[in-house]
Write an enzyme that holds these catalytic residues in place. Structure first.
Site, short mmCIF file in Angstrom:
data_model
loop_
_atom_site.label_atom_id
_atom_site.label_comp_id
_atom_site.label_asym_id
_atom_site.label_seq_id
_atom_site.Cartn_x
_atom_site.Cartn_y
_atom_site.Cartn_z
N GLN A 111 -0.12 0.65 25.43
CA GLN A 111 -0.23 0.19 23.98
C GLN A 111 -1.35 0.89 23.47
O GLN A 111 -1.79 0.79 22.27
CB GLN A 111 -0.25 -1.29 23.83
CG GLN A 111 0.82 -2.10 24.52
CD GLN A 111 0.72 -3.42 24.41
OE1 GLN A 111 1.05 -4.47 23.64
NE2 GLN A 111 -0.20 -3.85 25.35
N VAL A 113 -4.14 3.71 22.13
CA VAL A 113 -3.76 5.06 21.35
C VAL A 113 -5.02 5.92 21.70
O VAL A 113 -5.13 6.92 21.05
CB VAL A 113 -3.95 4.69 19.73
CG1 VAL A 113 -2.55 3.62 19.61
CG2 VAL A 113 -5.12 3.97 19.34
N HIS A 129 2.72 2.85 21.26
CA HIS A 129 2.17 2.67 19.94
C HIS A 129 1.45 4.08 19.32
O HIS A 129 0.56 4.03 18.26
CB HIS A 129 1.14 1.74 19.95
CG HIS A 129 1.88 0.52 20.27
ND1 HIS A 129 1.07 -0.64 20.62
CD2 HIS A 129 3.22 -0.01 20.28
CE1 HIS A 129 2.13 -1.80 20.89
NE2 HIS A 129 3.25 -1.26 20.81
N CYS A 137 1.05 14.79 8.42
CA CYS A 137 1.32 14.87 6.97
C CYS A 137 2.29 14.11 6.52
O CYS A 137 3.58 14.27 6.97
CB CYS A 137 1.43 16.45 6.65
SG CYS A 137 1.66 16.57 4.89
N GLY A 197 -4.77 -5.92 30.84
CA GLY A 197 -5.61 -5.88 29.85
C GLY A 197 -4.91 -5.88 28.55
O GLY A 197 -5.43 -5.35 27.47
N SER A 199 -2.97 -8.82 25.39
CA SER A 199 -3.23 -10.02 25.06
C SER A 199 -1.56 -10.65 24.96
O SER A 199 -1.50 -11.70 25.11
CB SER A 199 -3.79 -10.27 23.68
OG SER A 199 -3.15 -9.52 22.79
C1 BV8 Z 1 8.37 -3.53 15.70
C2 BV8 Z 1 -1.25 0.74 17.20
C3 BV8 Z 1 10.67 -3.63 14.60
C4 BV8 Z 1 -2.16 0.66 15.83
C5 BV8 Z 1 -0.57 -1.40 17.47
C6 BV8 Z 1 7.85 -8.35 11.00
C7 BV8 Z 1 8.59 -6.90 10.77
C8 BV8 Z 1 8.41 -6.22 11.84
C9 BV8 Z 1 8.24 -6.61 12.88
C10 BV8 Z 1 7.52 -7.71 13.23
C11 BV8 Z 1 7.51 -8.78 12.25
N1 BV8 Z 1 6.83 -9.84 12.60
C12 BV8 Z 1 6.39 -9.73 14.02
C13 BV8 Z 1 7.20 -8.35 14.45
C14 BV8 Z 1 6.61 -7.86 15.54
C15 BV8 Z 1 5.49 -7.29 15.56
C16 BV8 Z 1 4.66 -8.05 16.31
O1 BV8 Z 1 4.83 -8.40 17.51
N2 BV8 Z 1 3.53 -8.85 15.71
C17 BV8 Z 1 2.88 -9.89 16.28
C18 BV8 Z 1 1.61 -9.76 15.57
C19 BV8 Z 1 3.67 -11.27 16.36
N3 BV8 Z 1 5.57 -5.89 16.15
C20 BV8 Z 1 5.67 -4.62 15.56
O2 BV8 Z 1 5.55 -4.69 14.38
C21 BV8 Z 1 6.16 -3.68 16.49
N4 BV8 Z 1 7.27 -2.88 15.66
O3 BV8 Z 1 8.57 -4.78 16.12
O4 BV8 Z 1 9.30 -3.05 15.19
C22 BV8 Z 1 11.41 -2.61 13.87
C23 BV8 Z 1 12.49 -1.88 14.27
C24 BV8 Z 1 13.22 -1.46 13.59
C25 BV8 Z 1 12.48 -0.80 12.15
C26 BV8 Z 1 11.33 -1.27 11.89
C27 BV8 Z 1 10.76 -2.32 12.56
C28 BV8 Z 1 5.00 -2.65 16.43
C29 BV8 Z 1 3.87 -3.12 17.08
C30 BV8 Z 1 2.80 -2.13 17.26
C31 BV8 Z 1 1.50 -2.40 16.29
N5 BV8 Z 1 0.63 -1.14 16.72
N6 BV8 Z 1 -1.47 -0.67 17.97
C32 BV8 Z 1 -3.59 0.56 16.06
O5 BV8 Z 1 -3.89 0.81 17.12
O6 BV8 Z 1 -4.25 0.61 14.86
S1 BV8 Z 1 -0.46 -3.18 18.14
C33 BV8 Z 1 -2.02 -3.40 19.02
O7 BV8 Z 1 -2.17 -4.72 19.04
C34 BV8 Z 1 -2.15 -2.77 20.40
O8 BV8 Z 1 -1.50 -1.76 20.48
C35 BV8 Z 1 -1.60 -3.92 21.18
O9 BV8 Z 1 -0.05 -3.60 20.94
C36 BV8 Z 1 -1.76 -5.22 20.16
C37 BV8 Z 1 -2.40 -5.97 20.92
O10 BV8 Z 1 -3.63 -5.36 21.49
P1 BV8 Z 1 -3.89 -5.55 22.91
O11 BV8 Z 1 -3.90 -4.05 23.62
O12 BV8 Z 1 -3.07 -6.59 23.76
O13 BV8 Z 1 -5.49 -5.78 22.83
P2 BV8 Z 1 -6.16 -7.20 22.12
O14 BV8 Z 1 -7.39 -6.78 21.75
O15 BV8 Z 1 -5.30 -7.92 21.81
O16 BV8 Z 1 -6.17 -7.86 23.66
C38 BV8 Z 1 -7.13 -7.14 24.76
C39 BV8 Z 1 -6.83 -8.08 26.06
O17 BV8 Z 1 -7.70 -7.57 27.13
C40 BV8 Z 1 -7.27 -9.40 25.82
O18 BV8 Z 1 -6.15 -10.52 26.45
C41 BV8 Z 1 -8.40 -9.51 26.68
O19 BV8 Z 1 -8.93 -10.86 27.18
C42 BV8 Z 1 -8.35 -8.31 27.69
N7 BV8 Z 1 -9.74 -7.81 28.18
C43 BV8 Z 1 -10.42 -7.57 27.45
N8 BV8 Z 1 -11.51 -6.78 28.26
C44 BV8 Z 1 -10.97 -6.69 29.36
C45 BV8 Z 1 -9.56 -7.38 29.24
N9 BV8 Z 1 -8.88 -7.18 30.32
C46 BV8 Z 1 -9.13 -6.79 31.46
N10 BV8 Z 1 -10.36 -6.13 31.61
C47 BV8 Z 1 -11.26 -5.87 30.51
N11 BV8 Z 1 -12.41 -5.19 30.70
#
Ligand code: BV8
Length: 272
Positions: A111, A113, A129, A137, A197, A199
């Site tokens: 996930q 980038v 992602h 563009c 790693g 969430s």
């Molecule tokens: C989709 C790129 C359908 C950008 C990211 C309404 C409309 C459409 C979709 C939705 C909607 N409502 C909900 C959805 C679904 C939505 C979704 O899931 N929303 C959530 C909030 C409920 N999903 C989408 O929109 C996806 N698309 O569903 O499309 C569709 C189909 C057809 C046509 C149109 C639409 C797209 C989702 C992608 C979003 N882009 N990233 C950017 O980087 O700016 S998401 C981004 O956040 C990440 O890529 C990742 O996926 C997500 C969470 O991040 P994590 O990687 O998990 O990181 P986070 O910080 O959260 O957690 C870190 C973890 O690591 C923690 O657990 C921490 O404890 C741990 N950690 C920390 N340090 C360490 C560690 N572990 C080990 N070692 C360490 N040292």
């Protein structure tokens, strides 16, 4: 509290890694945290503290304020270019090479980038992602890899005059079909699935562990903290990616060298 080196769960995960025919690993921001890349949850530091990442990572935010959104992404791009793979990235590359040498399948879904997996030597990385290192563009669709220096004006434009946007998947945007297909195919065939790693809250990636488990794969989570996946997986390894993955690799006889601090930070155009 990190898992003890002699914990039976580590041995179970290492045994599964050594014997699985088809391995899928899904990484999230936690896999890059020890490289200095802020996780998605804490990507809002300093001048960005007053914003919510979920509010900036959308097509609506870009349409509303392309300067703000492109400034945030260029700040992250420059931060990422100054980072290098950590021992967790290096361990995954070594585990993939070991599996390949034994004729076993190993698919890395990310996930993230930041392309740190590719910089560590992982191959065939499925970028669910997209990547922040390439921009496109919005007028012509042409893709660029900007040089390793900040854009000189915001919002940046292509030579054709269109606004440039990062080649990442925003909330509400569909994942690249080829990436999603590759992920679905790998999950359907795997007998070991490891989430590292993440969430586990953003779909469709958040559903992959349950999908793999439902098909009979052994499922493992490596995370510093509890997540919704912790109750779903068979083996939960509490600790950091940079500690646990090298330990698992060592249990398979693989030695992971600590990253050389004299390695220059990456330049754009690094291996993809
Ligand atoms: C989709 C790129 C359908 C950008 C990211 C309404 C409309 C459409 C979709 C939705 C909607 N409502 C909900 C959805 C679904 C939505 C979704 O899931 N929303 C959530 C909030 C409920 N999903 C989408 O929109 C996806 N698309 O569903 O499309 C569709 C189909 C057809 C046509 C149109 C639409 C797209 C989702 C992608 C979003 N882009 N990233 C950017 O980087 O700016 S998401 C981004 O956040 C990440 O890529 C990742 O996926 C997500 C969470 O991040 P994590 O990687 O998990 O990181 P986070 O910080 O959260 O957690 C870190 C973890 O690591 C923690 O657990 C921490 O404890 C741990 N950690 C920390 N340090 C360490 C560690 N572990 C080990 N070692 C360490 N040292």
């Amino acid at each position: 509290m990190s898992i003890a080196p002699d914990d039976p769960r580590l041995r179970a995960a290492a045994a599964a890694l050594a014997s699985a025919r088809s391995i899928v690993v899904l990484t999230g921001a936690g896999a890059s945290a020890e490289s200095g890349v802020p996780t998605f949850r804490d990507a809002m530091t300093g001048l960005w503290a007053k914003y919510d990442a979920h509010q900036l990572a959308t097509p609506e935010a870009f349409a509303r304020d392309p300067e703000l959104v492109t400034r945030w992404y260029d700040w992250r791009r420059m931060l990422v270019l100054g980072c290098r793979p950590n021992p967790g990235h290096l361990a995954l590359a070594a585990l993939q090479a070991r599996a390949a040498s034994e004729g076993r399948s190993f698919t890395l879904l990310t996930q993230n980038v930041d392309r740190l997996h590719q910089a560590a030597g992982s191959t065939g990385v499925v970028e669910l992602h997209g990547t922040i290192l390439q921009w496109r563009c919005t007028k012509t669709g042409e893709v660029f890899e900007p040089p390793p220096r900040p854009f000189d004006s915001f919002p940046p434009r292509s030579p054709a005059g269109g606004l440039l946007r990062p080649c990442v998947v925003w909330f509400g945007e569909a994942l690249p079909p080829e990436a999603l297909d590759a992920a679905e195919r790998a999950i359907a065939a795997c007998d070991l699935f490891i989430a590292v790693g993440t969430s586990g809250v953003v779909y469709p990636a958040a559903g992959f562990a349950a999908q793999a488990g439902a098909r009979g794969a052994v499922t493992v989570e490596i995370n510093r903290d509890p997540t919704p996946l912790s109750d779903v997986v068979d083996i939960c390894l509490r600790g950091t990616s940079g500690q646990i993955l090298p330990r698992l690799a060592a249990m398979l006889g693989l030695t992971i060298a600590a990253p050389q601090n004299d390695n220059p930070p990456r330049q754009a155009g690094s291996p993809t």
